[in-house]
Design a protein around this motif. Structure first.
Motif, PDB file in Angstrom:
ATOM      1  N   ALA A 188     -76.932 -22.972 -24.409  1.00 10.99           N
ATOM      2  CA  ALA A 188     -78.335 -22.650 -24.133  1.00 10.99           C
ATOM      3  C   ALA A 188     -78.790 -21.398 -24.878  1.00 10.99           C
ATOM      4  CB  ALA A 188     -78.549 -22.463 -22.639  1.00 10.99           C
ATOM      5  N   ALA A 189     -77.850 -20.523 -25.221  1.00 11.07           N
ATOM      6  CA  ALA A 189     -78.163 -19.316 -25.977  1.00 11.07           C
ATOM      7  C   ALA A 189     -78.422 -19.718 -27.436  1.00 11.07           C
ATOM      8  CB  ALA A 189     -77.002 -18.341 -25.864  1.00 11.07           C
ATOM      9  N   PRO A 190     -78.890 -18.851 -28.296  1.00 11.34           N
ATOM     10  CA  PRO A 190     -79.028 -17.428 -28.074  1.00 11.34           C
ATOM     11  C   PRO A 190     -80.440 -16.997 -27.672  1.00 11.34           C
ATOM     12  CG  PRO A 190     -79.151 -17.886 -30.404  1.00 11.34           C
ATOM     13  CD  PRO A 190     -78.977 -19.215 -29.713  1.00 11.34           C
ATOM     14  N   ALA A 191     -80.481 -16.113 -26.744  1.00 12.33           N
ATOM     15  CA  ALA A 191     -81.731 -15.460 -26.347  1.00 12.33           C
ATOM     16  C   ALA A 191     -81.352 -14.290 -25.465  1.00 12.33           C
ATOM     17  CB  ALA A 191     -82.633 -16.422 -25.593  1.00 12.33           C
ATOM     18  N   GLY A 192     -81.914 -13.126 -25.747  1.00 10.01           N
ATOM     19  CA  GLY A 192     -81.612 -11.962 -24.935  1.00 10.01           C
ATOM     20  C   GLY A 192     -80.140 -11.594 -25.014  1.00 10.01           C
ATOM     21  N   LYS A 193     -79.550 -11.340 -23.845  1.00  8.45           N
ATOM     22  CA  LYS A 193     -78.146 -10.932 -23.818  1.00  8.45           C
ATOM     23  C   LYS A 193     -77.358 -11.811 -22.860  1.00  8.45           C
ATOM     24  CE  LYS A 193     -79.283  -7.238 -20.521  1.00  8.45           C
ATOM     25  NZ  LYS A 193     -79.265  -5.777 -20.289  1.00  8.45           N
ATOM     26  N   PHE A 195     -74.223   1.251 -26.433  1.00  5.80           N
ATOM     27  CA  PHE A 195     -75.487   1.450 -25.727  1.00  5.80           C
ATOM     28  C   PHE A 195     -76.667   1.404 -26.700  1.00  5.80           C
ATOM     29  CE2 PHE A 195     -78.673   4.632 -24.255  1.00  5.80           C
ATOM     30  CZ  PHE A 195     -79.167   3.914 -23.166  1.00  5.80           C
ATOM     31  N   HIS A 196     -76.544   2.110 -27.807  1.00  4.58           N
ATOM     32  CA  HIS A 196     -77.627   2.123 -28.793  1.00  4.58           C
ATOM     33  C   HIS A 196     -77.773   0.754 -29.462  1.00  4.58           C
ATOM     34  CE1 HIS A 196     -78.701   6.290 -28.378  1.00  4.58           C
ATOM     35  NE2 HIS A 196     -77.444   6.681 -28.565  1.00  4.58           N
ATOM     36  N   LEU A 197     -76.654   0.096 -29.736  1.00  2.00           N
ATOM     37  CA  LEU A 197     -76.716  -1.237 -30.329  1.00  2.00           C
ATOM     38  C   LEU A 197     -77.417  -2.205 -29.379  1.00  2.00           C
ATOM     39  CD1 LEU A 197     -75.927  -3.219 -32.586  1.00  2.00           C
ATOM     40  CD2 LEU A 197     -73.753  -3.570 -31.390  1.00  2.00           C
ATOM     41  N   HIS A 198     -77.049  -2.175 -28.109  1.00  2.30           N
ATOM     42  CA  HIS A 198     -77.689  -3.014 -27.088  1.00  2.30           C
ATOM     43  C   HIS A 198     -79.202  -2.845 -27.135  1.00  2.30           C
ATOM     44  CE1 HIS A 198     -79.500  -3.398 -23.081  1.00  2.30           C
ATOM     45  NE2 HIS A 198     -78.598  -4.331 -22.813  1.00  2.30           N
ATOM     46  N   ASN A 199     -79.665  -1.603 -27.102  1.00  5.50           N
ATOM     47  CA  ASN A 199     -81.100  -1.343 -27.048  1.00  5.50           C
ATOM     48  C   ASN A 199     -81.816  -1.764 -28.331  1.00  5.50           C
ATOM     49  OD1 ASN A 199     -80.704  -0.297 -24.508  1.00  5.50           O
ATOM     50  ND2 ASN A 199     -80.766   1.843 -25.156  1.00  5.50           N
ATOM     51  N   LEU A 200     -81.191  -1.485 -29.475  1.00  2.10           N
ATOM     52  CA  LEU A 200     -81.829  -1.820 -30.744  1.00  2.10           C
ATOM     53  C   LEU A 200     -81.878  -3.324 -30.986  1.00  2.10           C
ATOM     54  CD1 LEU A 200     -80.387   0.959 -33.089  1.00  2.10           C
ATOM     55  CD2 LEU A 200     -82.767   0.689 -32.355  1.00  2.10           C
ATOM     56  N   VAL A 201     -80.798  -4.027 -30.661  1.00  2.89           N
ATOM     57  CA  VAL A 201     -80.767  -5.484 -30.843  1.00  2.89           C
ATOM     58  C   VAL A 201     -81.879  -6.151 -30.037  1.00  2.89           C
ATOM     59  CG1 VAL A 201     -79.459  -7.580 -30.309  1.00  2.89           C
ATOM     60  CG2 VAL A 201     -78.340  -5.692 -31.479  1.00  2.89           C
ATOM     61  N   LEU A 202     -82.017  -5.752 -28.774  1.00  2.00           N
ATOM     62  CA  LEU A 202     -83.042  -6.366 -27.929  1.00  2.00           C
ATOM     63  C   LEU A 202     -84.443  -5.943 -28.368  1.00  2.00           C
ATOM     64  CD1 LEU A 202     -81.349  -6.173 -24.416  1.00  2.00           C
ATOM     65  CD2 LEU A 202     -81.298  -8.014 -26.103  1.00  2.00           C
ATOM     66  N   ALA A 203     -84.589  -4.705 -28.849  1.00  2.00           N
ATOM     67  CA  ALA A 203     -85.890  -4.246 -29.349  1.00  2.00           C
ATOM     68  C   ALA A 203     -86.313  -5.026 -30.591  1.00  2.00           C
ATOM     69  CB  ALA A 203     -85.844  -2.753 -29.664  1.00  2.00           C
ATOM     70  N   ALA A 249     -80.417 -11.425 -30.363  1.00  2.00           N
ATOM     71  CA  ALA A 249     -79.584 -11.769 -29.214  1.00  2.00           C
ATOM     72  C   ALA A 249     -78.260 -11.019 -29.262  1.00  2.00           C
ATOM     73  CB  ALA A 249     -79.335 -13.276 -29.172  1.00  2.00           C
ATOM     74  N   LEU A 250     -77.675 -10.800 -28.085  1.00  2.00           N
ATOM     75  CA  LEU A 250     -76.438 -10.022 -27.955  1.00  2.00           C
ATOM     76  C   LEU A 250     -75.476 -10.747 -27.024  1.00  2.00           C
ATOM     77  CD1 LEU A 250     -74.884  -7.279 -28.382  1.00  2.00           C
ATOM     78  CD2 LEU A 250     -76.047  -6.479 -26.312  1.00  2.00           C
ATOM     79  N   LEU A 251     -74.239 -10.944 -27.493  1.00  2.00           N
ATOM     80  CA  LEU A 251     -73.180 -11.517 -26.666  1.00  2.00           C
ATOM     81  C   LEU A 251     -72.045 -10.513 -26.565  1.00  2.00           C
ATOM     82  CD1 LEU A 251     -71.913 -13.988 -25.158  1.00  2.00           C
ATOM     83  CD2 LEU A 251     -70.889 -14.632 -27.350  1.00  2.00           C
ATOM     84  N   LEU A 252     -71.620 -10.209 -25.330  1.00  2.00           N
ATOM     85  CA  LEU A 252     -70.501  -9.302 -25.076  1.00  2.00           C
ATOM     86  C   LEU A 252     -69.371 -10.096 -24.442  1.00  2.00           C
ATOM     87  CD1 LEU A 252     -72.525  -6.385 -23.419  1.00  2.00           C
ATOM     88  CD2 LEU A 252     -71.959  -6.658 -25.844  1.00  2.00           C
ATOM     89  N   THR A 253     -68.142  -9.886 -24.892  1.00  2.00           N
ATOM     90  CA  THR A 253     -67.012 -10.599 -24.309  1.00  2.00           C
ATOM     91  C   THR A 253     -65.971  -9.626 -23.766  1.00  2.00           C
ATOM     92  OG1 THR A 253     -65.530 -10.762 -26.251  1.00  2.00           O
ATOM     93  CG2 THR A 253     -67.346 -12.357 -26.106  1.00  2.00           C
ATOM     94  N   GLY A 254     -65.190 -10.099 -22.799  1.00  2.00           N
ATOM     95  CA  GLY A 254     -64.128  -9.269 -22.239  1.00  2.00           C
ATOM     96  C   GLY A 254     -63.372  -9.994 -21.147  1.00  2.00           C
TER      97      GLY A 254
END
Length: 224
Positions: free
Chosen positions: A35-40, A104-112, A116-121
């Motif tokens: 369903a992605a990508p959109a947002g995070k 943190f800065h990458l998160h904010n800039l990507v969404l701005a 789209a942003l995907l984080l894994t862990g």
């Protein structure tokens, strides 16, 4: 003609990889990735559960770059933010203030930038050890897709695929036997097939239930 194993499972294609097998234990996560990508989005799961595989599927759809969390403080964050991004293994930067600040800065800039942003862990987000409060709150607010340990159907299909990748055709009774004796994880399946292949070559014996029983019994004795 050697007997062939067949498992009626749908699949999702991945970058340069064999198809990702879908079963009840991962179907929800696969649906969210599709369903992605959109947002995070956050993708969690145990070692070897397919996080990297699905991250590549997502990255293909999003035309995204993939980067390891441990490389973030050496990256050009504004340049990265010009496209969608996958950041893998976020728990690896627990306790590292510089790398968490970069994320943190990458998160904010990507969404701005409306990317789209995907984080894994591994494990639940609350256990990732993120100590930067602003980053922790933003990651916790992201939708989360979780990969579970494989059920019997998926584990059997994975074992069959791993054997096929090595051009091996095990006897029909081997895979059901292995499922009852092995740890229930993708990583365990991969390691077991590798060890059986090595033992078969070293002993000049076919890969069979007898060989598997000998290998597993010897490993159990060594672990005592």
């Amino acid at each position: 003609m050697p007997e062939q194993l067949s498992f009626d499972l749908p699949s999702v294609p991945a970058l340069g990889r064999a198809d990702f097998m879908v079963a009840p234990s991962n179907a929800v996560a696969v649906a969210m990735i599709e369903a992605a990508p959109a947002g995070k989005l956050v993708l969690t799961g145990p070692e070897g559960s397919g996080k990297t595989h699905l991250a590549h599927v997502w990255a293909t759809k999003a035309k995204a770059q993939i980067i390891s969390s441990i490389d973030l403080n050496e990256a050009d964050i504004p340049a990265l933010a010009q496209r969608s991004i996958v950041v893998e293994d976020v728990p690896e930067i627990a306790g590292d203030a510089d790398k968490q600040n970069a994320l943190f800065h990458l998160h904010n800039l990507v969404l701005a930038e409306d990317k789209a942003l995907l984080l894994t862990g591994r494990g639940a987000v609350r256990d990732w050890g993120i100590t930067l409060p602003d980053l922790a709150s933003r990651v916790a607010a992201a939708p989360s897709a979780s990969l579970e340990l494989p059920d019997d159907t998926l584990l059997a299909a994975i074992l069959a695929k791993l054997f096929a990748d090595k051009q091996l055709t095990p006897k029909r009774d081997l895979i059901p036997y292995l499922i009852t004796r092995m740890d229930r994880s993708f990583a365990a399946a991969r390691g077991l097939v590798d060890r059986l292949d090595t033992a078969s070559l070293a002993q000049k014996r076919p890969i069979s239930r007898v060989l598997a029983a000998s290998l597993l019994d010897n490993e159990a004795k060594s672990a005592r």
